[in-house]
Scaffold this active site. Structure first.
Site, PDB file in Angstrom:
ATOM      1  N   SER A  18       0.836  -1.190   0.000  1.00  0.00           N
ATOM      2  CA  SER A  18       0.000   0.000   0.000  1.00  0.00           C
ATOM      3  C   SER A  18       0.884   1.257   0.000  1.00  0.00           C
ATOM      4  O   SER A  18       1.670   1.457  -0.929  1.00  0.00           O
ATOM      5  CB  SER A  18      -0.973  -0.028   1.185  1.00  0.00           C
ATOM      6  OG  SER A  18      -2.003   0.911   0.993  1.00  0.00           O
ATOM      7  N   ASP A  28      -9.866  -4.263  -5.301  1.00  0.00           N
ATOM      8  CA  ASP A  28      -9.337  -3.386  -4.249  1.00  0.00           C
ATOM      9  C   ASP A  28     -10.156  -2.094  -4.214  1.00  0.00           C
ATOM     10  O   ASP A  28     -10.188  -1.348  -5.196  1.00  0.00           O
ATOM     11  CB  ASP A  28      -7.866  -3.082  -4.526  1.00  0.00           C
ATOM     12  CG  ASP A  28      -7.155  -2.467  -3.333  1.00  0.00           C
ATOM     13  OD1 ASP A  28      -7.800  -1.722  -2.568  1.00  0.00           O
ATOM     14  OD2 ASP A  28      -5.941  -2.734  -3.168  1.00  0.00           O
ATOM     15  N   HIS A  72      -7.787  -5.402  -0.818  1.00  0.00           N
ATOM     16  CA  HIS A  72      -6.572  -4.711  -0.377  1.00  0.00           C
ATOM     17  C   HIS A  72      -5.806  -5.577   0.619  1.00  0.00           C
ATOM     18  O   HIS A  72      -5.824  -5.341   1.820  1.00  0.00           O
ATOM     19  CB  HIS A  72      -6.973  -3.371   0.253  1.00  0.00           C
ATOM     20  CG  HIS A  72      -5.841  -2.393   0.397  1.00  0.00           C
ATOM     21  ND1 HIS A  72      -5.199  -1.838  -0.682  1.00  0.00           N
ATOM     22  CD2 HIS A  72      -5.244  -1.872   1.499  1.00  0.00           C
ATOM     23  CE1 HIS A  72      -4.269  -1.006  -0.261  1.00  0.00           C
ATOM     24  NE2 HIS A  72      -4.267  -1.027   1.054  1.00  0.00           N
TER      25      HIS A  72
END
Length: 228
Positions: free
Chosen positions: A106, A164, A192
């Protein structure tokens, strides 16, 4: 923003607790230096759908707004604390390295992409030979836009979910397109997170095997040069 602990990788043939690739790598983790202060009342900000974690121990690599929050989909804004994070990585390499590669998830993956560019420019005070980015994206912070002007030449693996809801797939695809060498793309049907199914495990191991082979070639070439 997730609790951000980013692995730097030392390739090895020794077993450790990283089950998926324990035959190929050892991991050292770095916790991002900036503690995130949760927003108490999301209704009072202009981005109520901030999707912040309920974890009270949250850390980030930098903030992209003056209120010291971060969202990957933002365009523009500052990069508060970014230099501190770069120094932390450099110090970790100096104290605990050398390391062969670096991995981020991320915002950590976005950070890894910036480190790759800094290394290519000769600005970074450490060296790694490959990078892995999971749910990554290009930073929209104004000070970072110049880092995506040229293609980056380093082996990479990009991992992202087709569903996601935090970092859309097209953002991860745009990041992968920044690299000259053919990148290994690993997708999954989820959201995610970093997947660990049989299909993904095989691709992870394939990437590490390739990096180990490239390392052995570099070492043989160095031995040959030293023997001349």
């Amino acid at each position: 923003m997730n609790t951000n602990r980013q692995p730097i990788i030392r390739q090895s043939q020794h077993k450790n607790n990283e089950k998926i690739v324990h035959k190929f790598a050892q991991f050292t983790y770095i916790t991002a230096p900036h503690k995130v202060i949760p927003v108490d009342n999301l209704e009072n900000i202009d981005e109520p759908n901030i999707q912040q974690s309920t974890d009270s121990e949250q850390y980030g690599w930098w903030f992209n707004r003056d209120d010291r929050t971060f969202r990957g989909i933002r365009k523009g804004g500052p990069a508060i604390g970014f230099e501190d994070s770069v120094r932390l990585v450099e110090e970790t390499f100096e104290e605990h390295g050398p390391f062969d590669g670096i991995l981020g998830f991320s915002q950590g993956a976005c950070f890894v992409s910036l480190l790759c560019d800094l290394q290519q420019r000769g600005i970074l005070k450490c060296k790694f030979n490959f990078a892995i980015m999971a749910s990554g994206f290009k930073s929209g912070s104004l000070p970072h836009l110049k880092y995506y002007e040229e293609s980056i030449n380093i082996p990479t693996m990009h991992i992202y979910g087709k569903n996601d809801q935090i970092i859309p797939t097209e953002m991860s695809e745009a990041l992968a397109s920044c690299y000259e060498e053919e990148a290994l793309i690993v997708t999954h049907d989820g959201g995610h997170y970093l997947p660990a199914s049989g299909v993904q495990k095989h691709l992870y191991q394939k990437f590490f095997k390739c990096c180990i082979f490239q390392k052995s070639v570099r070492e043989r070439n160095q031995d040959t040069d030293q023997g001349l």
